[in-house]
Design a protein around this motif. Structure first.
Motif, PDB file in Angstrom:
ATOM      1  N   ALA A  92       0.864  -1.379   0.096  1.00 43.35           N
ATOM      2  CA  ALA A  92       0.227  -0.078  -0.065  1.00 43.35           C
ATOM      3  C   ALA A  92       0.448   1.315   0.431  1.00 43.35           C
ATOM      4  N   ASN A  93       0.400   2.175  -0.566  1.00 47.66           N
ATOM      5  CA  ASN A  93       0.704   3.794  -0.677  1.00 47.66           C
ATOM      6  C   ASN A  93       0.436   4.599   0.601  1.00 47.66           C
ATOM      7  N   PRO A  94       0.890   5.111   1.592  1.00 41.74           N
ATOM      8  CA  PRO A  94       0.710   5.767   2.771  1.00 41.74           C
ATOM      9  C   PRO A  94      -0.958   6.802   2.681  1.00 41.74           C
ATOM     10  N   ASP A  95      -0.636   7.150   1.196  1.00 44.69           N
ATOM     11  CA  ASP A  95      -1.914   7.853   1.141  1.00 44.69           C
ATOM     12  C   ASP A  95      -2.683   7.458   0.738  1.00 44.69           C
ATOM     13  N   ASP A  96      -2.952   6.137   0.404  1.00 48.83           N
ATOM     14  CA  ASP A  96      -4.208   5.524   0.592  1.00 48.83           C
ATOM     15  C   ASP A  96      -4.953   4.946   1.588  1.00 48.83           C
ATOM     16  N   SER A 114       2.853  -3.719   3.591  1.00 49.45           N
ATOM     17  CA  SER A 114       4.186  -3.664   3.613  1.00 49.45           C
ATOM     18  C   SER A 114       3.654  -1.966   2.485  1.00 49.45           C
ATOM     19  N   ILE A 115       4.085  -1.355   3.220  1.00 52.55           N
ATOM     20  CA  ILE A 115       3.932   0.171   3.082  1.00 52.55           C
ATOM     21  C   ILE A 115       4.918   0.674   2.618  1.00 52.55           C
ATOM     22  N   GLY A 116       4.799   1.562   1.445  1.00 54.34           N
ATOM     23  CA  GLY A 116       6.131   1.881   0.826  1.00 54.34           C
ATOM     24  C   GLY A 116       6.582   3.585   1.473  1.00 54.34           C
ATOM     25  N   ILE A 117       7.726   3.636   2.070  1.00 50.11           N
ATOM     26  CA  ILE A 117       7.760   4.859   3.337  1.00 50.11           C
ATOM     27  C   ILE A 117       8.402   5.319   2.282  1.00 50.11           C
ATOM     28  N   GLN A 118       9.951   4.998   1.767  1.00 52.33           N
ATOM     29  CA  GLN A 118      10.793   5.139   0.969  1.00 52.33           C
ATOM     30  C   GLN A 118      11.833   6.380   1.801  1.00 52.33           C
ATOM     31  N   SER A 119      11.162   7.528   1.842  1.00 52.66           N
ATOM     32  CA  SER A 119      11.819   8.347   3.047  1.00 52.66           C
ATOM     33  C   SER A 119      11.221   9.458   3.863  1.00 52.66           C
ATOM     34  N   PHE A 120      11.651   9.642   4.817  1.00 49.96           N
ATOM     35  CA  PHE A 120      11.103  10.291   5.855  1.00 49.96           C
ATOM     36  C   PHE A 120      11.208  12.809   5.453  1.00 49.96           C
ATOM     37  N   ASP A 121      11.863  12.143   4.719  1.00 48.72           N
ATOM     38  CA  ASP A 121      13.009  13.442   3.579  1.00 48.72           C
ATOM     39  C   ASP A 121      11.837  14.056   2.972  1.00 48.72           C
ATOM     40  N   ASP A 122      11.224  14.749   3.211  1.00 48.09           N
ATOM     41  CA  ASP A 122       9.744  16.246   1.802  1.00 48.09           C
ATOM     42  C   ASP A 122      10.635  15.867   0.353  1.00 48.09           C
ATOM     43  N   THR A 133       3.347  12.886   1.839  1.00 46.21           N
ATOM     44  CA  THR A 133       4.664  12.843   2.347  1.00 46.21           C
ATOM     45  C   THR A 133       4.887  12.208   3.329  1.00 46.21           C
ATOM     46  N   ALA A 134       6.524  13.009   4.527  1.00 51.64           N
ATOM     47  CA  ALA A 134       6.676  12.103   5.629  1.00 51.64           C
ATOM     48  C   ALA A 134       5.868  11.975   6.282  1.00 51.64           C
ATOM     49  N   GLU A 135       5.368  12.903   6.383  1.00 55.56           N
ATOM     50  CA  GLU A 135       3.622  12.913   8.040  1.00 55.56           C
ATOM     51  C   GLU A 135       2.898  12.975   7.894  1.00 55.56           C
ATOM     52  N   GLU A 136       2.207  12.374   6.738  1.00 56.72           N
ATOM     53  CA  GLU A 136       1.221  11.083   5.929  1.00 56.72           C
ATOM     54  C   GLU A 136       1.775   9.926   6.489  1.00 56.72           C
ATOM     55  N   ILE A 138       4.242   8.524   8.547  1.00 59.63           N
ATOM     56  CA  ILE A 138       4.228   8.205   9.427  1.00 59.63           C
ATOM     57  C   ILE A 138       2.658   8.174  10.053  1.00 59.63           C
ATOM     58  N   ARG A 139       1.593   8.970  10.098  1.00 67.41           N
ATOM     59  CA  ARG A 139       0.323   8.613  10.241  1.00 67.41           C
ATOM     60  C   ARG A 139      -0.235   7.779  10.037  1.00 67.41           C
ATOM     61  N   CYS A 140      -0.365   7.370   9.108  1.00 63.43           N
ATOM     62  CA  CYS A 140      -0.744   6.018   8.587  1.00 63.43           C
ATOM     63  C   CYS A 140      -0.234   4.738   9.015  1.00 63.43           C
ATOM     64  N   VAL A 141       1.046   4.660   9.529  1.00 60.55           N
ATOM     65  CA  VAL A 141       1.629   3.568  10.365  1.00 60.55           C
ATOM     66  C   VAL A 141       0.985   3.740  11.756  1.00 60.55           C
ATOM     67  N   LYS A 142       0.694   4.400  12.601  1.00 56.69           N
ATOM     68  CA  LYS A 142       0.259   4.706  13.331  1.00 56.69           C
ATOM     69  C   LYS A 142      -0.918   4.121  13.393  1.00 56.69           C
ATOM     70  N   ASN A 143      -1.916   4.788  12.311  1.00 55.32           N
ATOM     71  CA  ASN A 143      -3.482   4.228  12.589  1.00 55.32           C
ATOM     72  C   ASN A 143      -3.524   2.673  11.721  1.00 55.32           C
ATOM     73  N   ALA A 144      -2.314   2.057  11.060  1.00 52.05           N
ATOM     74  CA  ALA A 144      -2.655   0.766  10.800  1.00 52.05           C
ATOM     75  C   ALA A 144      -2.138  -0.322  12.085  1.00 52.05           C
ATOM     76  N   LYS A 145      -1.163   0.654  13.016  1.00 52.90           N
ATOM     77  CA  LYS A 145      -1.733  -0.576  14.032  1.00 52.90           C
ATOM     78  C   LYS A 145      -2.782  -0.391  15.046  1.00 52.90           C
ATOM     79  N   GLN A 146      -3.115   0.824  14.892  1.00 56.92           N
ATOM     80  CA  GLN A 146      -4.225   0.960  16.010  1.00 56.92           C
ATOM     81  C   GLN A 146      -5.407  -0.312  15.362  1.00 56.92           C
ATOM     82  N   ALA A 147      -5.823  -0.205  13.758  1.00 56.22           N
ATOM     83  CA  ALA A 147      -6.646  -0.543  13.442  1.00 56.22           C
ATOM     84  C   ALA A 147      -6.053  -2.519  13.347  1.00 56.22           C
TER      85      ALA A 147
END
Ligand code: SF4
Length: 372
Positions: A92-96, A114-122, A133-136, A138-147
């Motif tokens: 998955a792509n983070p923004d989806d 399997s999430i394609g982060i690739q970099s934390f530098d915008d 973006t990097a922020e998106e 990070i947020r999506c990984v946290k949401n995935a854990k919550q789910a």
């Protein structure tokens, strides 16, 4: 045990480095999904073993609606015997990954993301033409854990033009803070025919120097080791046994069925690859004539494949297996190459391993064993 791979060849945006088969237009999505379901049915006898892993890759599988993913899965369940402990991975792509989408994936049985982060530098994300973006991310990984997703693999790219160890260190720090169970770290390569490839041709983009590559790779391995990640393949690291079962099955040469355009299949005796063309794939399947090429594997091919996939892993090659399966000629070939390249390999009892610090040169070193 066997695996099924589904190739979803759509992306909303094309990343600068990508040479996978994909299409930025969704025009053919409906007919493609119909064709993929038909291919699953037509090839239901390709694997004569229960399915242990299903992997949605691409392209961008998260472009699909949950109902579309569920539909493909149901077609597999209707046509194959499925193991109780199936590993079901979804790229998955983070923004989806909205909260609703994550819950939907969970509800239909996806148990590994399997999430394609690739970099934390915008700036780097923009340079690579990533959608998020990097922020998106990070947020999506946290949401995935919550789910409730506790088996998370995050992808990162290193060896990016103009990057250095400091850049990598900061990215790894942020990556490890998210505590994924699995990390895939790939060195950027500039392939011909990609947007980056065109820039390189014009002299506007260059790969980093070999020395910098090596420094970054060694830093990556050491950093992740300190964070208790085990390197079990050149580009793959995991916590406490959380290997990717699907990819490990490739390296263990278990059979797999690839569904969709450009997907590859393997049944121990043959390799097969579907056409990398959306329209031709769809029309072929409509006529029940799978547009694919195949190749029967000789003993030599099987030996070369075994060497190629296993030397990239922590399992290495087993000399007893080589003798038993391929015969003395192949065993002597391995021994001869080993004798000439002692400094690159380790022999533990009957297992031959590539030294981890040589992994960056693995293509060159592994090719020495090939029987032509
Ligand atoms: S999202 Fe993945 S498949 Fe699509 S262009 Fe980017 S790297 Fe390639």
């Amino acid at each position: 045990m066997a695996g099924i791979y589904l190739h979803i060849p759509f992306c909303r945006k094309v990343c600068g480095y990508c040479d996978f088969f994909k299409n930025a237009s969704l025009k053919h999505k409906e007919p493609l999904l119909k064709a993929m379901k038909k291919e699953i049915f037509l090839r239901k006898n390709y694997l004569n073993e229960p399915i242990e892993t299903i992997y949605f890759g691409g392209g961008t599988p998260s472009i699909l609606k949950i109902a579309e993913v569920e539909n493909l899965l149901q077609t597999i369940y209707d046509n194959f015997e499925i193991s109780k402990n199936i590993e079901l991975t979804f790229e998955a792509n983070p923004d989806d990954l909205s909260k609703e989408y994550l819950q939907g994936l969970k509800n239909i049985g996806v148990n590994r993301l399997s999430i394609g982060i690739q970099s934390f530098d915008d700036k780097v994300l923009e340079f690579m033409n990533r959608r998020h973006t990097a922020e998106e991310a990070i947020r999506c990984v946290k949401n995935a854990k919550q789910a409730g997703f506790d088996n998370l693999s995050l992808d990162i790219i290193y060896g990016i033009p103009n990057s250095d160890v400091e850049y990598l260190k900061e990215n790894l720090r942020q990556l490890c803070e998210l505590q994924p169970t699995h990390i895939s770290a790939y060195h950027l390569t500039i392939e011909q025919g990609t947007p980056f490839g065109h820039l390189k041709k014009k002299g506007k983009l260059h790969e980093i120097a070999d020395e910098n590559s090596e420094k970054q790779y060694l830093f990556l391995v050491e950093y992740l080791q300190k964070q208790c990640y085990e390197q079990y393949e050149i580009s793959n690291f995991c916590k406490s046994g959380k290997i990717s079962q699907h990819n490990t099955n490739y390296w263990m040469q278990k059979p797999y069925l690839g569904i969709g355009p450009s997907a590859h299949s393997y049944n121990k005796e043959m390799r097969q690859w579907n056409i990398s063309n959306l329209k031709k794939y769809i029309t072929g399947i409509e006529k029940e004539d799978l547009p694919a090429e195949s190749e029967e594997l000789s003993v030599k091919d099987k030996f070369n494949d075994y060497i190629m996939v296993r030397l990239r892993t922590k399992w290495g090659i087993d000399l007893e297996y080589v003798q038993k399966t391929f015969g003395n000629f192949y065993l002597e070939n391995v021994k001869k190459v080993l004798k000439e390249n002692k400094e690159d390999f380790v022999l533990k009892n009957t297992t031959l391993l590539l030294k981890p610090e040589r992994f960056l040169r693995s293509d060159y070193l592994i090719a020495k064993f090939f029987v032509i």
